[in-house]
Design a protein around this motif. Structure first.
Motif, PDB file in Angstrom:
ATOM      1  N   LEU A 113      50.598 -26.259 -30.939  1.00 19.84           N
ATOM      2  CA  LEU A 113      50.961 -27.082 -31.781  1.00 19.84           C
ATOM      3  C   LEU A 113      50.113 -27.011 -32.936  1.00 19.84           C
ATOM      4  O   LEU A 113      48.886 -26.861 -33.023  1.00 19.84           O
ATOM      5  N   GLU A 114      50.780 -27.366 -34.211  1.00 18.00           N
ATOM      6  CA  GLU A 114      49.990 -27.403 -35.544  1.00 18.00           C
ATOM      7  C   GLU A 114      49.567 -29.052 -35.602  1.00 18.00           C
ATOM      8  O   GLU A 114      50.257 -29.986 -35.223  1.00 18.00           O
TER       9      GLU A 114
ATOM     10  N   LEU B 124      46.564 -34.523 -22.600  1.00 20.09           N
ATOM     11  CA  LEU B 124      45.452 -34.472 -23.315  1.00 20.09           C
ATOM     12  C   LEU B 124      45.377 -33.292 -24.293  1.00 20.09           C
ATOM     13  O   LEU B 124      44.987 -33.553 -25.742  1.00 20.09           O
ATOM     14  N   ARG B 125      45.957 -31.945 -23.781  1.00 23.60           N
ATOM     15  CA  ARG B 125      45.690 -30.910 -24.704  1.00 23.60           C
ATOM     16  C   ARG B 125      46.617 -30.946 -25.808  1.00 23.60           C
ATOM     17  O   ARG B 125      46.196 -30.663 -27.032  1.00 23.60           O
ATOM     18  N   GLU B 126      47.957 -31.581 -25.604  1.00 23.68           N
ATOM     19  CA  GLU B 126      48.927 -31.433 -26.711  1.00 23.68           C
ATOM     20  C   GLU B 126      48.590 -32.509 -27.852  1.00 23.68           C
ATOM     21  O   GLU B 126      48.728 -32.096 -28.983  1.00 23.68           O
ATOM     22  N   ILE B 127      48.037 -33.774 -27.371  1.00 12.15           N
ATOM     23  CA  ILE B 127      47.421 -34.590 -28.207  1.00 12.15           C
ATOM     24  C   ILE B 127      46.425 -34.223 -29.008  1.00 12.15           C
ATOM     25  O   ILE B 127      46.296 -34.427 -30.270  1.00 12.15           O
ATOM     26  N   GLY B 128      45.500 -33.481 -28.577  1.00 10.94           N
ATOM     27  CA  GLY B 128      44.246 -32.851 -29.110  1.00 10.94           C
ATOM     28  C   GLY B 128      44.591 -32.124 -30.261  1.00 10.94           C
ATOM     29  O   GLY B 128      44.076 -31.939 -31.576  1.00 10.94           O
TER      30      GLY B 128
ATOM     31  N   ARG C 244      41.769 -32.674 -32.451  1.00 10.86           N
ATOM     32  CA  ARG C 244      40.520 -32.987 -31.945  1.00 10.86           C
ATOM     33  C   ARG C 244      40.502 -32.240 -30.428  1.00 10.86           C
ATOM     34  O   ARG C 244      41.339 -31.636 -29.874  1.00 10.86           O
ATOM     35  N   THR C 245      39.420 -32.486 -29.729  1.00 11.59           N
ATOM     36  CA  THR C 245      39.212 -31.879 -28.627  1.00 11.59           C
ATOM     37  C   THR C 245      39.888 -32.604 -27.570  1.00 11.59           C
ATOM     38  O   THR C 245      40.058 -34.055 -27.614  1.00 11.59           O
TER      39      THR C 245
END
Length: 84
Positions: A9-10, A45-49, A54-55
């Motif tokens: 994702l960008e 969490l990965r997608e939001i990061g 962010r990590t």
């Protein structure tokens, strides 16, 4: 034949320049609200990061600040992923 990689994702435009001003309270508040809203909607969490630049650890801390309960590891697929 190798397994295809997942699309990345960008970073959203609203979060592109935040890292220059990490300590600004407004940016932290905006990140916290976005992370809590998206996580409640089913994003990982990965997608939001990826969307915020962010990590996963930073997103986890953001959810802790807002008191958002986290799903257990290996949780069932989110509604967003099922709709794809």
């Amino acid at each position: 034949m190798p397994y295809p990689s997942r699309p990345t994702l960008e970073v959203l435009p609203a979060f592109r320049d935040d890292r220059k001003h990490q300590s600004a309270q407004e940016e932290v508040r905006r990140l916290d609200e976005f992370a809590a809203r998206e996580y409640a909607a089913g994003r990982s969490l990965r997608e939001i990061g990826e969307l915020t630049g962010r990590t996963q650890t930073a997103i986890r801390r953001s959810l802790d600040r807002t008191g958002t309960p986290r799903r257990p590891r290996g949780a069932s697929r989110s509604r967003i992923e099922e709709q794809r």
